[in-house]
Write a protein that holds these residues in place. Structure first.
Motif, PDB file in Angstrom:
ATOM      1  N   ASN A 217       0.750  -1.152   0.097  1.00  0.00           N
ATOM      2  CA  ASN A 217       0.035  -0.022   0.051  1.00  0.00           C
ATOM      3  C   ASN A 217       0.839   1.113   0.065  1.00  0.00           C
ATOM      4  OD1 ASN A 217      -2.683  -1.511   0.645  1.00  0.00           O
ATOM      5  ND2 ASN A 217      -1.422  -2.122   2.143  1.00  0.00           N
ATOM      6  N   VAL A 218       0.236   2.332  -0.474  1.00  0.00           N
ATOM      7  CA  VAL A 218       0.876   3.695  -0.309  1.00  0.00           C
ATOM      8  C   VAL A 218       0.094   4.553   0.789  1.00  0.00           C
ATOM      9  CG1 VAL A 218       1.491   5.740  -1.857  1.00  0.00           C
ATOM     10  CG2 VAL A 218       1.844   3.336  -2.704  1.00  0.00           C
ATOM     11  N   PHE A 219       0.781   5.053   1.512  1.00  0.00           N
ATOM     12  CA  PHE A 219      -0.002   5.895   2.674  1.00  0.00           C
ATOM     13  C   PHE A 219       0.585   7.353   2.511  1.00  0.00           C
ATOM     14  CE2 PHE A 219      -0.198   1.668   4.163  1.00  0.00           C
ATOM     15  CZ  PHE A 219      -1.482   1.656   4.204  1.00  0.00           C
ATOM     16  N   ARG A 220       0.409   8.299   1.649  1.00  0.00           N
ATOM     17  CA  ARG A 220       0.865   9.642   1.461  1.00  0.00           C
ATOM     18  C   ARG A 220       0.399  10.915   1.837  1.00  0.00           C
ATOM     19  NH1 ARG A 220       1.987   8.944  -4.144  1.00  0.00           N
ATOM     20  NH2 ARG A 220       3.903   7.980  -3.400  1.00  0.00           N
ATOM     21  N   ALA A 221       0.847  11.675   2.598  1.00  0.00           N
ATOM     22  CA  ALA A 221       0.512  13.107   2.942  1.00  0.00           C
ATOM     23  C   ALA A 221      -0.965  13.108   3.424  1.00  0.00           C
ATOM     24  CB  ALA A 221       0.480  13.795   1.666  1.00  0.00           C
ATOM     25  N   ASN A 222      -1.170  12.104   4.758  1.00  0.00           N
ATOM     26  CA  ASN A 222      -2.254  11.909   5.335  1.00  0.00           C
ATOM     27  C   ASN A 222      -1.947  12.801   6.766  1.00  0.00           C
ATOM     28  OD1 ASN A 222      -3.911   9.928   3.846  1.00  0.00           O
ATOM     29  ND2 ASN A 222      -2.049   9.037   3.893  1.00  0.00           N
ATOM     30  N   GLY A 223      -2.869  12.899   7.594  1.00  0.00           N
ATOM     31  CA  GLY A 223      -2.528  13.569   8.877  1.00  0.00           C
ATOM     32  C   GLY A 223      -1.463  12.921   9.720  1.00  0.00           C
ATOM     33  N   ALA A 224      -1.675  11.535   9.294  1.00  0.00           N
ATOM     34  CA  ALA A 224      -0.569  10.536   9.790  1.00  0.00           C
ATOM     35  C   ALA A 224      -0.807   9.160   8.969  1.00  0.00           C
ATOM     36  CB  ALA A 224      -0.893  10.002  11.194  1.00  0.00           C
ATOM     37  N   GLY A 225       0.133   8.337   8.848  1.00  0.00           N
ATOM     38  CA  GLY A 225       0.129   7.347   8.014  1.00  0.00           C
ATOM     39  C   GLY A 225      -0.935   6.025   8.470  1.00  0.00           C
ATOM     40  N   ILE A 226      -0.316   5.386   9.328  1.00  0.00           N
ATOM     41  CA  ILE A 226      -0.977   4.290   9.824  1.00  0.00           C
ATOM     42  C   ILE A 226      -0.797   4.151  11.413  1.00  0.00           C
ATOM     43  CG2 ILE A 226      -1.093   1.756  10.250  1.00  0.00           C
ATOM     44  CD1 ILE A 226      -0.311   1.133   7.463  1.00  0.00           C
ATOM     45  N   ALA A 227      -2.007   3.728  12.027  1.00  0.00           N
ATOM     46  CA  ALA A 227      -2.081   3.829  13.586  1.00  0.00           C
ATOM     47  C   ALA A 227      -2.388   2.315  13.653  1.00  0.00           C
ATOM     48  CB  ALA A 227      -2.822   4.687  14.149  1.00  0.00           C
ATOM     49  N   VAL A 228      -1.425   1.701  14.474  1.00  0.00           N
ATOM     50  CA  VAL A 228      -1.781   0.133  14.659  1.00  0.00           C
ATOM     51  C   VAL A 228      -1.823   0.019  16.277  1.00  0.00           C
ATOM     52  CG1 VAL A 228      -0.902  -2.207  14.575  1.00  0.00           C
ATOM     53  CG2 VAL A 228      -0.564  -0.725  12.693  1.00  0.00           C
ATOM     54  N   MET A 229      -2.957  -0.281  16.940  1.00  0.00           N
ATOM     55  CA  MET A 229      -3.172  -0.146  18.329  1.00  0.00           C
ATOM     56  C   MET A 229      -3.839  -1.318  18.824  1.00  0.00           C
ATOM     57  SD  MET A 229      -3.847   4.039  18.728  1.00  0.00           S
ATOM     58  CE  MET A 229      -5.190   3.994  17.697  1.00  0.00           C
ATOM     59  N   TYR A 230      -3.324  -1.934  19.949  1.00  0.00           N
ATOM     60  CA  TYR A 230      -3.938  -3.009  20.732  1.00  0.00           C
ATOM     61  C   TYR A 230      -4.120  -4.230  19.972  1.00  0.00           C
ATOM     62  CZ  TYR A 230      -5.137   1.387  22.767  1.00  0.00           C
ATOM     63  OH  TYR A 230      -4.783   2.836  23.362  1.00  0.00           O
ATOM     64  N   THR A 231      -3.226  -4.731  19.258  1.00  0.00           N
ATOM     65  CA  THR A 231      -3.338  -5.637  18.247  1.00  0.00           C
ATOM     66  C   THR A 231      -2.105  -6.811  18.412  1.00  0.00           C
ATOM     67  OG1 THR A 231      -4.476  -4.160  16.839  1.00  0.00           O
ATOM     68  CG2 THR A 231      -3.599  -6.054  15.800  1.00  0.00           C
ATOM     69  N   ARG A 232      -2.267  -7.770  17.881  1.00  0.00           N
ATOM     70  CA  ARG A 232      -1.329  -8.740  17.750  1.00  0.00           C
ATOM     71  C   ARG A 232      -1.444  -9.613  16.459  1.00  0.00           C
ATOM     72  NH1 ARG A 232      -5.110 -11.225  20.973  1.00  0.00           N
ATOM     73  NH2 ARG A 232      -5.631 -13.259  20.465  1.00  0.00           N
ATOM     74  N   ASN A 233      -0.211 -10.318  16.001  1.00  0.00           N
ATOM     75  CA  ASN A 233       0.173 -11.017  15.027  1.00  0.00           C
ATOM     76  C   ASN A 233      -0.297 -10.135  13.709  1.00  0.00           C
ATOM     77  OD1 ASN A 233      -1.158 -13.354  17.104  1.00  0.00           O
ATOM     78  ND2 ASN A 233       0.862 -13.531  16.112  1.00  0.00           N
ATOM     79  N   VAL A 234       0.283  -9.124  13.408  1.00  0.00           N
ATOM     80  CA  VAL A 234       0.044  -8.068  12.341  1.00  0.00           C
ATOM     81  C   VAL A 234       1.283  -8.311  11.423  1.00  0.00           C
ATOM     82  CG1 VAL A 234      -0.363  -5.995  11.505  1.00  0.00           C
ATOM     83  CG2 VAL A 234      -1.448  -6.632  13.611  1.00  0.00           C
ATOM     84  N   VAL A 235       1.094  -8.104  10.124  1.00  0.00           N
ATOM     85  CA  VAL A 235       2.271  -8.473   9.170  1.00  0.00           C
ATOM     86  C   VAL A 235       1.982  -7.065   8.316  1.00  0.00           C
ATOM     87  CG1 VAL A 235       3.367  -9.301   7.096  1.00  0.00           C
ATOM     88  CG2 VAL A 235       2.328 -10.945   8.984  1.00  0.00           C
ATOM     89  N   MET A 236       3.052  -6.154   8.084  1.00  0.00           N
ATOM     90  CA  MET A 236       3.197  -5.114   7.269  1.00  0.00           C
ATOM     91  C   MET A 236       4.391  -5.125   6.511  1.00  0.00           C
ATOM     92  SD  MET A 236       2.065  -2.397  10.575  1.00  0.00           S
ATOM     93  CE  MET A 236       2.602  -3.698  11.696  1.00  0.00           C
ATOM     94  N   GLU A 237       3.997  -5.380   5.254  1.00  0.00           N
ATOM     95  CA  GLU A 237       5.270  -5.581   4.318  1.00  0.00           C
ATOM     96  C   GLU A 237       5.184  -4.698   3.150  1.00  0.00           C
ATOM     97  OE1 GLU A 237       6.442 -10.130   5.339  1.00  0.00           O
ATOM     98  OE2 GLU A 237       5.297  -9.737   3.393  1.00  0.00           O
TER      99      GLU A 237
END
Length: 408
Positions: A217-237
């Motif tokens: 994915n592309v996350f560009r020029a947002n207030g912030a890119g990604i917020a990952v909270m209170y989570t387990r077993n996440v893959v970000m590639e």
């Protein structure tokens, strides 16, 4: 075999009909065609603008729009509500969903349903765009969403999932919403190949959503890119986090997550590339950090993480922390500020590298001192700390810095 069972079997075997909606008939409203459709029929919507009350779909069917087929909510209502399994919505332009401070109005709402397909639609000026609640095994792809969000309190999310599972969100373009994509209590889902840009808050925001994957994915020029909270077993590639700038902006916020993986991502020109707070047992590997204010802010409550094989180039601060203790490991990274040597030629520096600058600790305690970043004073401070490192974290060190960066 009962008559009801025989009738159901006959309907299942009968070929699907196509019901045509057009300004001149045979059906002049989408709602009328949907009401007349049998399970698995196709409702084909010809070019035209249709302004009608919210359309509720209660049986499996395909809603197919031809070029120029527009559903218009006149800024007063939501457009489509799906309450049945196996519904496909394709090829429509949906616009002008009214803002509400009471209801989560959306262009397309799917609730208590599964196996939906929402693809190749264009959503314009929607409060919420696509909203799934208690849904599963759905596919959302190749949609274009264009919101007109001005402030967070008066805007909704582009693609919003709540309490859903095994959803594929692929190749969508989401701009101008509060959050581009939002997950809450979502499991075993994938977000692939999407472009989220210019959203007020986050490109992707997810909480309490375990075993999900985010790739390409592309996350560009947002207030912030990604917020990952209170989570387990996440893959970000293989994602790109670019130009997410501001006083509280970051490419990726990792808060209270465990047992996850951040691999082969590009972080470029963000105020903070990765903000890690309460991140545990997570592997951060082969990422590129370039031109960021802070590449990594690693808080002391983050433990047992491994940062390995990453490249750091042109960042004002490579690593910053709020403690002299570190409970994570840095190994085998490439640092453009490393001034060591490799006498045995094995590609690994013979002396360790300390990525935390003394000046970053001063900035952490006194933010206005950042104006001195390019000054002679800071240059001398860095030199003094390199010669006699007595204040920067003794436990935060790369014992095996690489001499060469990763191949492109």
């Amino acid at each position: 075999m009962t008559a009801a069972v025989l009738l159901a079997a006959a309907l299942a075997l009968s070929p699907a009909d196509t019901l045509v909606v057009a300004p001149a008939g045979p059906y002049r409203t989408v709602a009328a065609a949907v009401a007349a459709a049998r399970p698995h029929d196709v409702v084909l919507i010809r070019s035209g603008t249709y302004r009608e009350p919210t359309i509720i779909i209660r049986s499996p069917l395909t809603l197919q729009g031809e070029a120029g087929a527009v559903l218009d909510g006149e800024a007063r209502r939501q457009l489509l509500r799906v309450e049945a399994d196996s519904v496909t919505i394709r090829g429509l332009t949906l616009r002008n969903v009214g803002t509400s401070y009471i209801d989560d109005r959306a262009a397309i709402t799917v609730e208590n349903a599964s196996h939906c397909v929402i693809e190749a639609n264009r959503l314009e000026n929607a409060f919420f765009g696509i909203y799934l609640a208690n849904a599963g095994w759905c596919r959302i792809e190749h949609n274009v969403l264009r919101g007109r969000a001005v402030k967070e309190t008066a805007s909704g999310n582009g693609i919003h999932l709540w309490y859903s599972k095994e959803v594929l969100i692929r190749n969508n373009d989401v701009r101008g919403h509060r959050d581009g994509i939002y997950f809450e209590f979502v499991e075993d889902s994938r977000v692939e190949g999407n472009h989220a840009q210019g959203n007020l808050r986050y490109g992707l925001h997810f909480m309490f959503s375990n075993r999900c994957e985010y790739r390409g994915n592309v996350f560009r020029a947002n207030g912030a890119g990604i917020a990952v909270m209170y989570t387990r077993n996440v893959v970000m590639e293989d994602n790109r986090f670019e130009d997410n700038r501001g006083a509280a902006a970051f490419g990726l916020l990792l808060k209270d997550i465990t047992d996850s993986r951040v691999t082969r991502n590009t972080f470029a020109r963000n105020s903070v590339a990765i903000m890690a707070e309460g991140m545990n047992r997570t592997r951060v590997e082969r990422n590129e950090f370039s031109g960021n204010g802070w590449a990594i802010k690693l808080m002391a409550n983050s433990e047992d993480n491994l940062f390995i094989g990453n490249d750091f180039e042109g960042n004002a601060f490579d690593v910053a922390t709020n403690s002299r203790q570190s409970y994570s490991t840095f190994r085998g990274n490439w640092w453009d500020r490393y001034g060591g040597y490799d006498l045995d030629g094995d590609g690994v520096g013979d002396v360790p590298f300390r990525p935390v600058r003394l000046f970053s600790l001063l900035v952490e305690r006194n933010a206005p001192s950042l104006v001195l970043l390019r000054s002679l004073f800071v240059t001398l401070l860095d030199l003094a700390e390199r010669v006699a490192p007595v204040i920067t974290p003794a436990t935060l060190v790369d014992e095996q810095p690489r001499m060469r960066r990763n191949a492109a």
